[in-house]
Design a protein around this motif. Structure first.
Motif, PDB file in Angstrom:
ATOM      1  N   ASP A  70     -10.613  -3.591  -2.660  1.00 11.28           N
ATOM      2  CA  ASP A  70      -9.901  -4.120  -3.837  1.00 11.28           C
ATOM      3  C   ASP A  70      -8.469  -4.519  -3.518  1.00 11.28           C
ATOM      4  O   ASP A  70      -7.826  -5.202  -4.314  1.00 11.28           O
ATOM      5  CB  ASP A  70      -9.872  -3.079  -4.981  1.00 11.28           C
ATOM      6  N   VAL A  71      -7.959  -4.069  -2.356  1.00  9.50           N
ATOM      7  CA  VAL A  71      -6.561  -4.347  -1.997  1.00  9.50           C
ATOM      8  C   VAL A  71      -6.395  -5.792  -1.593  1.00  9.50           C
ATOM      9  O   VAL A  71      -7.183  -6.361  -0.931  1.00  9.50           O
ATOM     10  CB  VAL A  71      -6.107  -3.399  -0.860  1.00  9.50           C
ATOM     11  N   GLU A 107      -5.235   9.662  -5.776  1.00 13.87           N
ATOM     12  CA  GLU A 107      -6.438   9.166  -6.448  1.00 13.87           C
ATOM     13  C   GLU A 107      -7.695   9.726  -5.777  1.00 13.87           C
ATOM     14  O   GLU A 107      -8.621  10.187  -6.443  1.00 13.87           O
ATOM     15  CB  GLU A 107      -6.448   7.636  -6.434  1.00 13.87           C
ATOM     16  N   LEU A 108      -7.727   9.691  -4.446  1.00 14.64           N
ATOM     17  CA  LEU A 108      -8.895  10.180  -3.703  1.00 14.64           C
ATOM     18  C   LEU A 108      -9.088  11.687  -3.874  1.00 14.64           C
ATOM     19  O   LEU A 108     -10.213  12.179  -3.903  1.00 14.64           O
ATOM     20  CB  LEU A 108      -8.771   9.832  -2.215  1.00 14.64           C
ATOM     21  N   ILE A 145      -2.542   6.539  -3.058  1.00 13.90           N
ATOM     22  CA  ILE A 145      -3.971   6.439  -2.756  1.00 13.90           C
ATOM     23  C   ILE A 145      -4.581   7.827  -2.562  1.00 13.90           C
ATOM     24  O   ILE A 145      -5.654   8.130  -3.081  1.00 13.90           O
ATOM     25  CB  ILE A 145      -4.205   5.543  -1.515  1.00 13.90           C
ATOM     26  N   LEU A 195       0.840  -1.192   0.000  1.00  9.55           N
ATOM     27  CA  LEU A 195       0.000   0.000   0.000  1.00  9.55           C
ATOM     28  C   LEU A 195       0.878   1.247   0.000  1.00  9.55           C
ATOM     29  O   LEU A 195       1.948   1.257   0.612  1.00  9.55           O
ATOM     30  CB  LEU A 195      -0.911   0.009   1.230  1.00  9.55           C
ATOM     31  N   LEU A 238     -11.633   1.226  -2.770  1.00  7.46           N
ATOM     32  CA  LEU A 238     -10.196   0.988  -2.968  1.00  7.46           C
ATOM     33  C   LEU A 238      -9.688  -0.041  -1.969  1.00  7.46           C
ATOM     34  O   LEU A 238      -8.901  -0.916  -2.318  1.00  7.46           O
ATOM     35  CB  LEU A 238      -9.399   2.297  -2.790  1.00  7.46           C
ATOM     36  N   LYS A 266     -15.189   6.018  -2.000  1.00  9.71           N
ATOM     37  CA  LYS A 266     -14.121   5.530  -2.872  1.00  9.71           C
ATOM     38  C   LYS A 266     -13.033   4.827  -2.061  1.00  9.71           C
ATOM     39  O   LYS A 266     -12.466   3.832  -2.515  1.00  9.71           O
ATOM     40  CB  LYS A 266     -13.535   6.708  -3.668  1.00  9.71           C
ATOM     41  N   SER A 267     -12.747   5.325  -0.865  1.00  7.30           N
ATOM     42  CA  SER A 267     -11.724   4.669  -0.037  1.00  7.30           C
ATOM     43  C   SER A 267     -12.185   3.282   0.377  1.00  7.30           C
ATOM     44  O   SER A 267     -11.387   2.349   0.422  1.00  7.30           O
ATOM     45  CB  SER A 267     -11.385   5.512   1.196  1.00  7.30           C
TER      46      SER A 267
END
Length: 195
Positions: free
Chosen positions: A194-195, A155-156, A152, A147, A191, A187-188
């Motif tokens: 999906d990790v 993107e956010l 991240i 990560l 995300l 969105k977080s």
């Protein structure tokens, strides 16, 4: 010239009084019991601080604002600890908080990281009418799950029409679109899953 300085100081004092009043109200929501800090702040707002000069009054107000802000940050951190969710062995938190400055958001983030292992924590806030994001990830998750908080957060930040960056374990962002903060939280979550 002295009158202009006094007028500017009076305006600053009035702003500090308004800020102190808002902080007292916010602290009241977390803890309705009376504390020394609250009592001192209320006394200052009543104009009974006992300070002789405008400069001293402004300094006293600033000290009380900082003290109450720290108390509020501590109370917020304690509330956030109750909201941490275990998602596949990772302690996940994504929340919007009510706090008046970015330093407090950072302090809360690092305090949470120090208290919660395997933490992925995104905090959002509206500060001075602008959106603010703070993402902190436990170092072991950065390594084990590959990560990167900086990537991240970038993107956010698109959701708030902004940008940001930082280190793999901690990054911040700012922007223009306060209404995008809700989308950032959503969105977080996506995300993260999906990790």
């Amino acid at each position: 010239k002295a009158k202009a300085v006094d007028n500017a100081l009076m305006e600053k004092i009035e702003l500090r009084r308004q800020q102190l009043s808002k902080l007292l109200e916010q602290l009241e929501n977390f803890s309705p019991t009376e504390s020394d800090s609250k009592a001192e702040a209320k006394q200052i707002l009543k104009g009974k601080s006992g300070k002789a000069s405008l400069k001293q009054e402004e300094e006293t107000l600033q000290i009380k604002i900082e003290k109450l802000t720290n108390e509020i940050a501590h109370a917020i951190k304690n509330e956030l600890l109750k909201k941490v969710k275990d998602v596949n062995g990772i302690n996940f938190l994504a929340e919007k908080i009510e706090i008046s400055n970015a330093d407090s958001v950072k302090r809360i983030s690092f305090d949470l990281k120090n208290e919660v292992k395997n933490l992925f924590c995104l905090l959002t806030a509206e500060i001075d009418g602008k959106p603010h994001l703070s993402l902190i990830i436990s170092e072991n998750l950065v390594k084990e799950k590959n990560l990167d908080a900086s990537k991240i957060i970038s993107e956010l930040a698109k959701e708030i029409q902004g940008g940001g960056g930082g280190q793999p374990f901690y990054a911040t962002a700012g922007g223009k679109n306060v209404s995008g903060l809700t989308k950032v939280i959503e969105k977080s979550n996506a995300l993260f899953t999906d990790v």
